[in-house]
Scaffold this motif. Structure first.
Motif: not given
Length: 444
Positions: A374, A376, A391, A395, A415, A417, A439
């Motif tokens: 994930i 951001g 970010s 995430a 995660t 960013g 996202v």
């Protein structure tokens, strides 16, 4: 939202109904002293909030300090340009998005139009809008960003110039402040129209907006009883669909806080939500072949003065297409969305993101062997380092929500960013910034 706002098109309920509701309330007040005292206490609270908003709305007033968090989640306008992001809060006892568990709205895939008035001058009409009355961009003490104040006996057209397509979604936030004085409140409307190739802000559409096609919703507020929502659609100026008026929460439930309104059109099908509540799901409400390309807002007349009634709108978003989450994530290996929303300059996920997160979680549950990263992203407003940190924390909040609310195994989620470093839109425009605040889910 200059005849603006909120949910709208036109069904004008009878005056007798409105007066009947008032007489019922009057009788209750005479009979029940305890109820009267309770009402007075609520009215004082409403008045206090309205006075603050009204003071902030005056041209030349000092903008509010929006760095402190509000008790009521406010609409996000820009993920950057703010104080350093806060760390995600400790896990709640219950899933954070549980209150919106019936909110299955999923926004369109491609942004057509956004408006949060960030580039407009305080006290001025929103750039590119047209109206039969007046309106001005303001700031509010308790809510971040800029808002557009609309007034009674005014009709508004937005600055949008693009067609929506046959599948699209419309969203906005609205705040209503009222000093209730016993009289019936003004109805307020919103809707979408087709200008059929003519200029979308042309003066003709301030009056003759139904001539090619429209979807209209009107909110009938009722203090002390159930408010109602009515829906009409038109094709070539002729009535096409009329829905039964739907009950919505009592008016006081809407006072002094942002309400998120969402609409989804899929060819003929029309669905409308107000916060977590689905108000309408009509399978054949929209005439096929009508290409909508404009939003309107309106507040109707009442006996209330401007210092007794205020309506504010912001965070408009129109997006077209239907996201194919399963195909993009499972087969193409990447899914990106602008539909996961956060509080301003925060990693706190807004409740209206539930539908998008549920959609992603369902794909992950159906494909148990898939792991995802994930990521951001933000726009370029603010400092690079703060955007990068924000970010990453956003995430992490998405991963946490997928785990706690939807039961996705943490071992399947990574995660990261990228801040503002990987833009997909022009950061010099509002629509471009909205595209960049996204996202991504990358299949591992």
């Amino acid at each position: 939202m200059k005849r603006i706002l909120a949910i709208g098109i036109f069904l004008i309920p009878t005056l007798a109904i409105a007066q009947g509701g008032f007489m019922d309330r009057l009788k209750k007040k005479v009979i029940n002293k305890a109820e009267q005292k309770a009402d007075q206490k609520v009215d004082k609270t409403i008045d206090k909030g309205f006075d603050k908003a009204e003071q902030a709305a005056k041209p030349g007033s000092k903008p509010a300090d929006n760095t402190a968090p509000s008790k009521t989640p406010a609409a996000t306008t820009s993920p950057a340009a703010a104080p350093a992001p806060q760390a995600a809060p400790d896990a709640p006892a219950a899933p954070a998005l549980k209150s919106h568990s019936k909110f299955d709205f999923v926004p369109g895939e491609q942004i057509v139009y956004t408006e949060n008035f960030e580039q407009d001058a305080i006290g001025e009409l929103a750039t590119g809008w047209n109206t039969t009355g007046t309106g001005e961009v303001v700031t509010l003490n308790n809510f971040p960003g800029k808002w557009f104040q609309v007034h009674q006996r005014s009709f508004y057209l937005t600055s949008n110039q693009k067609e929506f397509g046959e599948n699209y979604t419309v969203e906005f936030d609205v705040i209503m402040q009222v000093k209730y004085n016993g009289h019936f409140l003004p109805y307020f409307s919103w809707g979408i129209i087709s200008t059929n190739g003519e200029p979308s802000t042309g003066n003709d559409f301030l009056r003759n907006y139904r001539k090619y096609g429209s979807i209209e919703t009107i909110f009938y507020p009722a203090e002390g009883g159930r408010s109602q929502l009515g829906i009409h659609t038109y094709n070539a100026a002729r009535g096409y669909y009329t829905g039964d008026q739907q009950n919505v929460p009592v008016l006081s439930d809407f006072f002094g806080k942002p309400i998120h309104v969402a609409m989804q059109v899929q060819k003929e099908r029309l669905r409308i939500w107000a916060d977590k509540d689905k108000i309408l799901d009509a399978p054949k409400a929209v005439a096929l072949g009508t290409m909508m390309n404009q939003l309107f807002f309106e507040i109707h007349s009442s006996s209330y003065k401007e210092d007794q009634y205020g309506m504010f709108i912001s965070n408009l978003k129109v997006a077209k297409g239907i996201p194919d989450t399963r195909h993009k994530l499972v087969e193409e290996g990447k899914f990106s969305t602008t539909g996961i929303l956060f509080d301003v300059n925060s990693d706190v996920i807004r409740q209206e993101s539930y539908g998008v997160l549920k959609n992603i979680a369902d794909v992950l549950k159906e494909n148990g062997d898939i792991k995802v990263k994930i990521i951001g992203h933000t726009d370029s407003d603010g400092e690079d380092k703060k955007n990068l940190d924000l970010s990453k924390s956003r995430a992490a909040s998405v991963a946490k929500a997928l785990q706690e609310t939807f039961g996705i195994d943490a071992a399947r989620l990574q995660t990261d960013g990228k801040g503002e470093s990987v833009p997909v839109g022009d950061n010099k425009t509002k629509d471009g910034k909205a595209l960049n605040r996204r996202v991504e889910f990358i299949k591992l």
